[in-house]
Enzyme design. Structure first.
Site, PDB file in Angstrom:
ATOM      1  N   HIS A   1       0.849  -1.200   0.000  1.00 46.78           N
ATOM      2  CA  HIS A   1       0.000   0.000   0.000  1.00 46.78           C
ATOM      3  C   HIS A   1       0.878   1.240   0.000  1.00 46.78           C
ATOM      4  O   HIS A   1       1.750   1.379   0.836  1.00 46.78           O
ATOM      5  CB  HIS A   1      -0.892  -0.015   1.243  1.00 46.78           C
ATOM      6  CG  HIS A   1      -1.851   1.109   1.329  1.00 46.78           C
ATOM      7  ND1 HIS A   1      -1.544   2.304   1.950  1.00 46.78           N
ATOM      8  CD2 HIS A   1      -3.116   1.242   0.868  1.00 46.78           C
ATOM      9  CE1 HIS A   1      -2.582   3.112   1.877  1.00 46.78           C
ATOM     10  NE2 HIS A   1      -3.546   2.497   1.214  1.00 46.78           N
TER      11      HIS A   1
ATOM     12  N   LYS B   1     -18.460   1.976 -16.069  1.00 47.81           N
ATOM     13  CA  LYS B   1     -17.348   2.884 -16.381  1.00 47.81           C
ATOM     14  C   LYS B   1     -16.271   2.804 -15.302  1.00 47.81           C
ATOM     15  O   LYS B   1     -15.074   2.707 -15.606  1.00 47.81           O
ATOM     16  CB  LYS B   1     -17.871   4.321 -16.515  1.00 47.81           C
ATOM     17  CG  LYS B   1     -18.803   4.505 -17.703  1.00 47.81           C
ATOM     18  CD  LYS B   1     -19.303   5.938 -17.812  1.00 47.81           C
ATOM     19  CE  LYS B   1     -20.248   6.091 -18.993  1.00 47.81           C
ATOM     20  NZ  LYS B   1     -20.777   7.466 -19.128  1.00 47.81           N
TER      21      LYS B   1
ATOM     22  N   ASP C   1      -7.292  13.019  -7.413  1.00 44.64           N
ATOM     23  CA  ASP C   1      -6.849  11.846  -6.647  1.00 44.64           C
ATOM     24  C   ASP C   1      -8.099  11.096  -6.228  1.00 44.64           C
ATOM     25  O   ASP C   1      -8.837  11.542  -5.353  1.00 44.64           O
ATOM     26  CB  ASP C   1      -6.023  12.276  -5.431  1.00 44.64           C
ATOM     27  CG  ASP C   1      -5.364  11.090  -4.731  1.00 44.64           C
ATOM     28  OD1 ASP C   1      -5.477   9.963  -5.237  1.00 44.64           O
ATOM     29  OD2 ASP C   1      -4.737  11.306  -3.676  1.00 44.64           O
ATOM     30  N   MET C   2      -8.362   9.981  -6.863  1.00 37.62           N
ATOM     31  CA  MET C   2      -9.645   9.303  -6.661  1.00 37.62           C
ATOM     32  C   MET C   2      -9.506   7.783  -6.651  1.00 37.62           C
ATOM     33  O   MET C   2      -8.620   7.218  -7.294  1.00 37.62           O
ATOM     34  CB  MET C   2     -10.612   9.699  -7.781  1.00 37.62           C
ATOM     35  CG  MET C   2     -10.067   9.448  -9.188  1.00 37.62           C
ATOM     36  SD  MET C   2     -11.272   9.694 -10.503  1.00 37.62           S
ATOM     37  CE  MET C   2     -12.076   8.093 -10.509  1.00 37.62           C
ATOM     38  N   ALA C   3     -10.377   7.171  -5.878  1.00 42.42           N
ATOM     39  CA  ALA C   3     -10.556   5.725  -5.981  1.00 42.42           C
ATOM     40  C   ALA C   3     -11.598   5.468  -7.056  1.00 42.42           C
ATOM     41  O   ALA C   3     -12.250   6.398  -7.542  1.00 42.42           O
ATOM     42  CB  ALA C   3     -11.003   5.154  -4.644  1.00 42.42           C
TER      43      ALA C   3
ATOM     44  N   GLY D   1      -8.615  19.083  -6.282  1.00 45.05           N
ATOM     45  CA  GLY D   1      -7.468  19.401  -5.429  1.00 45.05           C
ATOM     46  C   GLY D   1      -7.645  20.664  -4.621  1.00 45.05           C
ATOM     47  O   GLY D   1      -6.911  20.902  -3.653  1.00 45.05           O
TER      48      GLY D   1
END
Length: 364
Positions: A122, A232, A180-182, A314
Site C-alpha cells: 500500500h 465505467k 486523486d480518486m478511488a 485538489g
C-alpha cells in the site's frame, strides 16, 4: 459520527512521532521519514482514511514479516524512458518515492518517464507523489492496484480493488490541478461505520453476497462495494489493474493480497508512474498561462442554485491542508488511543506532538 479527540496535533511533530516509531521498529531513518510524510500529508489534505490511522497496520505487517524494511529495491529492466522496478516487498511509500524519482529523471532527460512497479505494498495517496512532481513542473499520472473489494459489472463477489488514479498538472496563478480518486462509489470504511452504528446505507453503495443491491450495512460488508459510475468505474479500475499488475508482473485481481486479512503472503501490489515534461510540447510559462485561462473560465461559468463557487480537483484538499497546518490535526479518539499505545510500546510520546496553546503555530 465517530468521536474525535479535543487535542490538536502539530503536523510536523506528528510526522516526527510516526517516523521515530518506524525507526524504533527497525526502519532506516530516511525511509521512515518518507513513510511518515506520506501518512501525515494524507491527514493534512483531509484524506484521513489514508493518514496516521494506517500506522498500526504498517507496523504490524513489519512485525509479522509481511513488509521487509531492509529490502533492496532494484531496477529490473530499463531504457531511456521506461523502467521496471522490483520493490522487494518494501514499504509502498518508499518504493513509490523511488519510482517517482526515477520517472521524473527520465522525463527531464528524455521528455517522458514511465516506471512500473511490482512487489510493493500500500503506497498511500496518489496526491503525495503528484505534489512532488508538481515542484518540478511535470505532468504526472499515478496508478496503483489494490486487494479485492469490488465485483466486475454483472458479478456477485469482489474481484478488483478500488484501484486509485491520481493526476497532477501545474498551473500559474491558480493552485495546481490534482485529481486523486478511488474507483469505487464510496470507501468501505463508511460502510463499516454504518454497520457499527446500526445505520442503513444509501442504495447504490454496495451489493450483498448474492450481488443484490442492499441498504443493510452488515450485508454490504459480506458483499462488495460498487464501482464509481457502474461499468465505467469497473472499466477504469480494470485498466489500472492491467497496467499496474498484469504489465508489471505484480499481483492482479485476486493475487493482490489484503493487508488487513492475509498474514501468509506479502501484498505484491503494483504501481504505474507516468511523468511528462511540458517543455517538450510548449514553454512551461505559456502552458501555465493557458492553464490559468482555462481555470478562470471554468470558475466564471454560471452556477447552479445554492452553489457559491466552482472548484477544481485538489482545491478543497489544499484549503483543508492550509487550515490544518495552521490549526493542527484532530484525530479520532480511537486513532489517538492506538497511537498512544504504539508510542508506549516503542518508547515515544504522542503528547510531544500536541499543540499546547492556542497561540502556537507551525511557523514557530
Amino acid at each position: 459520527m465517530e468521536m474525535t479527540s479535543l487535542n490538536k496535533y502539530s503536523y510536523k511533530r506528528l510526522q516526527d512521532f510516526c517516523a521515530t516509531v518506524f525507526v524504533h521498529a527497525g526502519v532506516m531513518k530516511k525511509q521512515a521519514d518518507i513513510v511518515a510524510a506520506s501518512l501525515v500529508q494524507a491527514d493534512l489534505r483531509g484524506v484521513d482514511s489514508h493518514g496516521v490511522v494506517r500506522t498500526a497496520i504498517y507496523l504490524k505487517r513489519v512485525e509479522q514479516n509481511m513488509i521487509n524494511p531492509s529490502a533492496n529495491i532494484r531496477i529490473e529492466k530499463e531504457n531511456d524512458s521506461t523502467a521496471l522496478l522490483d520493490g522487494g516487498n518494501h514499504f509502498g511509500a518508499v518504493v513509490g518515492d523511488q519510482a517517482l524519482k526515477l520517472a521524473m529523471e527520465k522525463a527531464k532527460t528524455n521528455g517522458v518517464g514511465v516506471v512500473g512497479v511490482k512487489n510493493s505494498n500500500h503506497f498511500g495517496t496518489g496526491a503525495y507523489y503528484a505534489l512532488q512532481a508538481l515542484k518540478e513542473d511535470l505532468v504526472t499520472i499515478i496508478m496503483s492496484n489494490a486487494s479485492q473489494t469490488m465485483p466486475p459489472t454483472g458479478g456477485v463477489r469482489p474481484f478488483i480493488g478500488t484501484n486509485p488514479l491520481a493526476v497532477g498538472i501545474p498551473c500559474g496563478a491558480y493552485e495546481p490541478f490534482i485529481l486523486d480518486m478511488a474507483t469505487s462509489v464510496v470507501a468501505r470504511g463508511k460502510i463499516i461505520v454504518a454497520a457499527q452504528k446500526g445505520e442503513r446505507i444509501p442504495i447504490g453503495w454496495a451489493v450483498d453476497k448474492n450481488g443484490k443491491p442492499t441498504t443493510n450495512a452488515e450485508e454490504a460488508l459480506e458483499g462488495s462495494v460498487l464501482p464509481l459510475g457502474g461499468p465505467k468505474g469497473y472499466g477504469i479500475s480494470m485498466f489500472i489493474d492491467i497496467l499496474s499488475g498484469v504489465l508489471t508482473g505484480a499481483g492482479f485481481g485476486k493475487y493482490v493480497h489484503n493487508m488487513y486479512e492475509n498474514w501468509e503472503k506479502p501484498q505484491n501490489v503494483g504501481h504505474f508512474f507516468i511523468t511528462i515534461d511540458i517543455n517538450q510540447f510548449m514553454n512551461i510559462a505559456e502552458f501555465k498561462q493557458r492553464m490559468d485561462l482555462y481555470i478562470s473560465e471554468i470558475k466564471a461559468e454560471p452556477m447552479a442554485e445554492d452553489v457559491d463557487e466552482i472548484l477544481i480537483p485538489g482545491e478543497i484538499e489544499r484549503r483543508i491542508s492550509e487550515q490544518r497546518k495552521k490549526n493542527g490535526i484532530i484525530l479520532p479518539l480511537k486513532v489517538e488511543k492506538e497511537l498512544t499505545e504504539i508510542g508506549i510500546k516503542y518508547g515515544v510520546s504522542l503528547s510531544d506532538a500536541l499543540i499546547t496553546n492556542h497561540t502556537e503555530s507551525e511557523g514557530v
